[in-house]
Design a protein around this motif. Structure first.
Motif, short mmCIF file in Angstrom:
data_model
loop_
_atom_site.label_atom_id
_atom_site.label_comp_id
_atom_site.label_asym_id
_atom_site.label_seq_id
_atom_site.Cartn_x
_atom_site.Cartn_y
_atom_site.Cartn_z
N ARG A 1 80.03 16.05 -58.27
CA ARG A 1 79.67 17.46 -58.03
C ARG A 1 78.91 17.62 -56.72
N VAL A 2 78.01 16.68 -56.42
CA VAL A 2 77.30 16.75 -55.13
C VAL A 2 78.30 16.67 -53.99
N TYR A 3 79.23 15.72 -54.08
CA TYR A 3 80.22 15.57 -53.03
C TYR A 3 81.22 16.73 -53.01
N ALA A 4 81.44 17.37 -54.16
CA ALA A 4 82.28 18.57 -54.17
C ALA A 4 81.62 19.70 -53.38
N MET A 5 80.29 19.75 -53.43
CA MET A 5 79.56 20.71 -52.60
C MET A 5 79.81 20.43 -51.13
N LEU A 6 79.79 19.17 -50.73
CA LEU A 6 80.07 18.82 -49.34
C LEU A 6 81.52 19.12 -48.98
N ALA A 7 82.44 18.82 -49.90
CA ALA A 7 83.85 19.12 -49.65
C ALA A 7 84.08 20.61 -49.47
N GLY A 8 83.26 21.41 -50.13
CA GLY A 8 83.34 22.86 -50.01
C GLY A 8 82.48 23.43 -48.90
N ASP A 9 82.22 22.62 -47.88
CA ASP A 9 81.43 23.05 -46.72
C ASP A 9 80.04 23.53 -47.10
N GLY A 10 79.44 22.84 -48.08
CA GLY A 10 78.04 23.09 -48.41
C GLY A 10 77.81 23.98 -49.61
N GLU A 11 78.89 24.40 -50.29
CA GLU A 11 78.72 25.35 -51.40
C GLU A 11 79.64 24.98 -52.56
N ILE A 12 79.14 25.21 -53.77
CA ILE A 12 79.97 25.10 -54.97
C ILE A 12 79.43 26.05 -56.03
N ASP A 13 80.33 26.76 -56.67
CA ASP A 13 79.98 27.71 -57.73
C ASP A 13 78.91 28.70 -57.28
N GLY A 14 78.99 29.12 -56.04
CA GLY A 14 78.05 30.11 -55.53
C GLY A 14 76.70 29.55 -55.12
N VAL A 15 76.50 28.25 -55.25
CA VAL A 15 75.25 27.61 -54.85
C VAL A 15 75.47 26.92 -53.51
N ARG A 16 74.73 27.34 -52.51
CA ARG A 16 74.87 26.75 -51.17
C ARG A 16 73.64 25.91 -50.86
N LEU A 17 73.88 24.64 -50.55
CA LEU A 17 72.80 23.73 -50.15
C LEU A 17 72.77 23.49 -48.65
N LEU A 18 73.92 23.59 -47.99
CA LEU A 18 74.02 23.36 -46.56
C LEU A 18 74.93 24.41 -45.94
N SER A 19 74.68 24.72 -44.67
CA SER A 19 75.62 25.56 -43.94
C SER A 19 76.86 24.75 -43.60
N ALA A 20 77.95 25.44 -43.33
CA ALA A 20 79.17 24.74 -42.93
C ALA A 20 78.94 23.94 -41.65
N GLU A 21 78.12 24.46 -40.76
CA GLU A 21 77.82 23.76 -39.50
C GLU A 21 77.06 22.46 -39.78
N ALA A 22 76.17 22.49 -40.76
CA ALA A 22 75.41 21.29 -41.10
C ALA A 22 76.32 20.22 -41.70
N VAL A 23 77.27 20.63 -42.53
CA VAL A 23 78.21 19.67 -43.11
C VAL A 23 79.08 19.06 -42.01
N GLU A 24 79.50 19.89 -41.07
CA GLU A 24 80.31 19.39 -39.96
C GLU A 24 79.54 18.34 -39.16
N ARG A 25 78.27 18.60 -38.90
CA ARG A 25 77.44 17.63 -38.17
C ARG A 25 77.28 16.35 -39.00
N ALA A 26 77.03 16.48 -40.27
CA ALA A 26 76.82 15.32 -41.13
C ALA A 26 78.06 14.47 -41.25
N SER A 27 79.24 15.07 -41.07
CA SER A 27 80.50 14.38 -41.34
C SER A 27 81.04 13.60 -40.15
#
Length: 384
Positions: A267-293
């Motif tokens: 589920r944590v990695y599904a949040m990352l796969a969804g560019d920082g969000e899953i089920d309406g919960v956002r932990l990271l911006s899409a830009e942050a995920v892009e940098r992290a990846s």
């Protein structure tokens, strides 16, 4: 399936190959107890668990069984720091010493936050750390403050087996006033509703399966050889087999002390796969995920004696040692106990597996590799 093997949970027919590989691990590869979970497009499509928590196969691995997932916690610790970078609390290109002044000793004044995340800081040893200081945060941190880097920071990379959790955790503590385990519990566990922690409460400890020793585990073979860099990195740890000791469950050890199950980490990695969000919960911006990846280095590692493709806190797809499907941009992390997790943003997909029988070899091993290949496709390791 043998009557002795219990497999429970759900599996979408499109991912039937994952169930077959999971069952095959019990039938032919000596699996004792494990779980596997896959998310696709934000939906959980595989959630299987089975086997037993004990070698005698008397106590069943249940839906809420958790186990040490070892170095998967390195990626979870990196996630915490990426969240703080995203919020502007920590600067990606700032010196670590801006937040931790005592760190600017012995040639470390130029170590940047991104160097720590990418395992390029060179602070892979803790020569001044007292024996057993893994569980004495302040003592180990003080040793890191006086440690000289093994190379000029930013010029090379090697797996930071022990120290990265202390380095990232101290950054979190210095900037938020919270330990990394507390930050994780408040900022990740609660919003996402995942059963994974760094430092367990009594009710959580009651659900832990022991991690069973495997003489074929290549990582611990390397660590046990006193001539290796990995052995030098392990000098401040406890003696003997430490995977099930009380301290590793109760005290925060963010390099490899996180406990959970496949359902939580997928589920944590599904949040990352969804560019920082899953089920309406956002932990990271899409830009942050892009940098992290982003991939930072790709080389044979002196610590692990295998090829690593390393990014900013995450390992990248390496078909022979960490197969993460068909996309070379997939990223995740392995654990020396056998846990394995990754995500593919292009397919909005995540995968996680954990086991209570240590993996074989220096790579992820045949059990983790088989279910991963079944989930993600792509080339199987030549040895599988």
């Amino acid at each position: 399936m043998s009557d002795q093997i219990r497999i429970e949970g759900t599996c979408n027919p499109d991912f039937a190959a994952v169930r077959r590989a999971f069952e095959d691990n019990f039938e032919h590869r000596g699996e004792i107890g494990s779980s596997v979970c896959v998310y696709k497009d934000g939906e959980k499509v595989v959630d299987l668990w089975g086997g037993y928590v004990d070698r005698q196969k008397q106590l069943p691995w249940d839906k809420d069984t958790i186990v040490i997932m070892n170095s998967v916690s390195k990626s979870m610790s990196a996630l915490c720091v990426h969240m703080l970078i995203d919020r502007g609390v920590i600067g990606f290109d700032e010196p670590v010493a801006n937040y931790w002044p005592e760190f600017a000793q012995a040639g470390k004044e130029a170590v940047l936050v991104r160097h720590v995340l990418s395992h390029t800081d060179g602070v892979i040893f803790s020569d001044a750390a007292p024996a057993g200081s893994w569980f004495d945060w302040n003592a180990h941190v003080k040793a890191l403050e006086v440690q000289e880097p093994a190379w000029q920071p930013g010029t090379g990379g090697a797996y930071n087996s022990v120290n990265i959790g202390f380095l990232l955790g101290e950054l979190v503590r210095r900037t938020t006033g919270k330990s990394i385990g507390k930050f994780w519990r408040e900022e990740v566990t609660r919003p996402l509703g995942v059963d994974y922690q760094i430092g367990l409460q009594p009710d959580e400890k009651a659900r832990v399966s022991d991690m069973h020793e495997n003489p074929k585990n290549g990582f611990f073979q390397i660590a046990g050889d006193p001539t290796t860099p990995l052995s030098r990195a392990f000098r401040s740890g406890p003696k003997g087999y430490f995977q099930n000791i009380r301290e590793l469950r109760e005290i925060e050890m963010p390099s490899f002390g996180g406990h959970g199950n496949a359902r939580a980490i997928a589920r944590v990695y599904a949040m990352l796969a969804g560019d920082g969000e899953i089920d309406g919960v956002r932990l990271l911006s899409a830009e942050a995920v892009e940098r992290a990846s982003q991939l930072v280095w790709d080389n044979d590692c002196i610590m692990t004696r295998r090829r690593l493709r390393m990014g900013y806190g995450f390992m990248h797809n390496e078909p022979e040692t960490a197969p993460m499907g068909s996309n070379p941009k997939a990223f995740g992390h392995t654990g020396t106990g056998g846990a394995f997790a990754w995500c593919d943003r292009d397919r909005n997909m995540s995968f996680a597996y954990c086991t209570n029988l240590q993996r074989e070899g220096p790579g992820i091993g045949p059990r983790g590799a088989s279910v991963s290949v079944a989930a993600g496709g792509g080339p199987a390791p030549s040895w599988l």
